[in-house]
Each structure stands twice: as C-alpha cells, then as structure tokens.
Design a protein around this motif. Structure first.
Motif, PDB file in Angstrom:
ATOM      1  N   TYR A   1      21.602  19.362   1.187  1.00 37.03           N
ATOM      2  CA  TYR A   1      21.974  19.387  -0.395  1.00 37.03           C
ATOM      3  C   TYR A   1      23.179  19.757  -0.553  1.00 37.03           C
ATOM      4  CZ  TYR A   1      18.784  15.764  -1.824  1.00 37.03           C
ATOM      5  OH  TYR A   1      18.026  14.395  -2.069  1.00 37.03           O
ATOM      6  N   GLY A   2      22.564  20.950   0.484  1.00 36.31           N
ATOM      7  CA  GLY A   2      24.019  21.944   0.363  1.00 36.31           C
ATOM      8  C   GLY A   2      25.249  21.460   0.689  1.00 36.31           C
TER       9      GLY A   2
ATOM     10  N   GLY B   1      26.533  18.701  -1.219  1.00 34.05           N
ATOM     11  CA  GLY B   1      27.108  19.431  -2.468  1.00 34.05           C
ATOM     12  C   GLY B   1      29.019  20.086  -2.227  1.00 34.05           C
ATOM     13  N   THR B   2      28.588  20.425  -1.153  1.00 32.69           N
ATOM     14  CA  THR B   2      30.049  21.274  -0.664  1.00 32.69           C
ATOM     15  C   THR B   2      31.032  19.964  -0.644  1.00 32.69           C
ATOM     16  OG1 THR B   2      28.554  22.953   1.044  1.00 32.69           O
ATOM     17  CG2 THR B   2      30.974  22.945   0.701  1.00 32.69           C
TER      18      THR B   2
ATOM     19  N   ALA C   1      16.964  21.618   1.680  1.00 28.82           N
ATOM     20  CA  ALA C   1      17.518  22.509   0.954  1.00 28.82           C
ATOM     21  C   ALA C   1      19.260  22.452   1.499  1.00 28.82           C
ATOM     22  CB  ALA C   1      17.535  23.804   0.522  1.00 28.82           C
ATOM     23  N   VAL C   2      19.194  23.257   2.886  1.00 29.64           N
ATOM     24  CA  VAL C   2      20.886  22.964   3.159  1.00 29.64           C
ATOM     25  C   VAL C   2      21.716  21.814   3.479  1.00 29.64           C
ATOM     26  CG1 VAL C   2      21.700  23.651   5.331  1.00 29.64           C
ATOM     27  CG2 VAL C   2      19.504  24.684   5.097  1.00 29.64           C
TER      28      VAL C   2
ATOM     29  N   SER D   1      32.374  20.480   6.379  1.00 25.92           N
ATOM     30  CA  SER D   1      30.764  20.391   5.261  1.00 25.92           C
ATOM     31  C   SER D   1      30.103  18.419   5.917  1.00 25.92           C
ATOM     32  CB  SER D   1      31.162  20.058   3.885  1.00 25.92           C
ATOM     33  OG  SER D   1      32.266  19.298   3.820  1.00 25.92           O
TER      34      SER D   1
END
Length: 247
Positions: free
Chosen positions: A159-160, A163-164, A156-157, A139
């Motif tokens: 931040y994805g 978050g992971t 968005a990716v 990640s």
C-alpha cells in the motif's frame, strides 16, 4: 553499444533490452521453467553489465546536469526491480530479493539526485520532457515486484508503493502541459513503459482489494490503455510513412 553507453542523451535506453528479455522469459516460464531460468540468467547478467557500465561512466562526471533526467533511472533502478518481479515468477526468491535491493537502493540514491537537478537546474529541453513520466515507474514496478514476492497479497509496504504511485501520477497530471510536444517523434514511446507498469500495478491493487465492480473497472482500464498504445503505434506508422514518401 559502446557508443550508446557513452551517449548522454539516449544511453539509458539500452536498459530496455534486458527488461524486455526478462519479461518475455517470465511469460514463457510456464512452458519450460528450467530453460526459462537459464535465459533469464543471461538477461540478468546483461542488465547488470549495462547498469554498472553506465553508472561507472556517469560517476566520472561525464553526465552533465543538463542531460540528467528521470530516464536515467531506467537501467539502474527499473531494470533490477523488473528482474526481481520476474525472479519471483521463476520461483527464485533469493534472486528476487537481491535484485529488489539493488533497484530500491539506486531509486532512492539516484532518484534523489535527479529530483534535485530538476528542481534547481532549470527545465529540461522540450524533446526530453516526456521522460518526466518515468517518475512513475519505480513505484509501479516496485509495487509489482513486492506483491509478486508476496503472492499478490497487499501489506503495508504494498500500500505504500500504491500511495506513492497515486501521488506521482497526480504530479504527472499537473505536468501535462510541459509534456506537450509540437510534433510526433519516436521518443514519445517512452510513455509506453510508465503506462503499462502503472496499469499492471493498478490491476493487481484492484484484484487484491476485492473492490465492488473490480472486473468492470479492470476492463475499462485495459481498454483505455490498449487504445492509448494503439494510437501510439498508429502515429508511429504514420510518421514512418511520411518520412519514406518521395519529396
């Protein structure tokens, strides 16, 4: 190298060779881009050969479930994702996309197998447990590669991936008791890659988010991480000195 490629315990560590090479190449590209691209191509091919050879060996059933741990993700997932990030700095977007796709595919596919083995196959042997920190690397490096390809912009990716990474770091915190080792050994250097990659991505995140006090927070993080790696280096030298002392 042929022996290491077949070794169930530390064969995956060969993946560090092209990773280190591609990172150094990326830094020197500011002085000579064309030459850096050619050297990068050599390390990229080496990374592909090591990953494909290891995976081909593992697919024959040579890797037992007891030897399966997150470190196995290093050559087949982390190496191509790091290569993707470096390709972006070398202005090779097509190579960056291709390497990112390979790393993402084997992170999802092989990572699922490893997690399943860890859940159902019993605990790892004590010396191998520090490899659990490698769970943070895909990640972290994935986020670095994605933001490098998008000029540092967090979408968005991005931040994805962030978050992971935060969730995985929280998971590792709860595993700290399991990671404890009774004595120092060189295998503890496996901590360095997760720490460095997570810190790199965290600093990119802070910079892109324009958080108040971002430079101060970045300085605090860098000081802490540099101190941790310094302690690891000092412990290694102390360990080496004790082994070379006459009995």
């Amino acid at each position: 190298m042929r022996h290491d490629l077949r070794h169930p315990g530390y064969g995956f560590t060969l993946g560090y060779v092209p990773i280190i090479g591609t990172l150094i190449t990326g830094h020197f590209s500011r002085f000579e881009l064309t030459g850096a691209r050619w050297v990068y191509a050599v390390f990229l091919v080496l990374a592909a050969i090591i990953a494909a050879r290891l995976l081909a060996h593992w697919l024959t059933g040579a890797l037992s479930p007891t030897a399966l741990h997150p470190g196995c993700l290093l050559p087949v997932s982390s190496a191509p994702i790091v290569a993707s990030a470096v390709a972006s700095s070398l202005r090779l977007p097509g190579v960056a996309d291709a390497a990112f796709a390979v790393g993402l595919l084997y992170w999802l596919a092989f990572g699922t197998v490893i997690l399943g083995s860890l859940v159902t196959g019993g605990p790892l042997p004590g010396p191998a447990r520090p490899a659990l920190t490698v769970l943070t690397i895909p990640s972290a490096t994935g986020g670095i590669a994605w933001t490098a390809a998008h000029k540092g912009v967090f979408d968005a990716v991005g931040y994805g991936f962030a978050g992971t990474l935060v969730f995985t770091v929280l998971l590792v915190v709860f595993l700290l008791r399991e990671l404890h080792q009774p004595a120092f050994h060189p295998g503890l250097w496996i901590f360095s890659f997760p720490i460095a990659a997570s810190t790199d991505f965290a600093i990119r995140w802070i910079h892109a988010s324009t958080l108040p006090g971002g430079p101060i927070l970045t300085g605090i993080i860098l000081t802490g991480v540099t101190s941790a790696l310094g302690l690891l280096a000092a412990a290694t030298l102390h360990h080496r000195a004790r082994r070379t002392l006459p009995s």
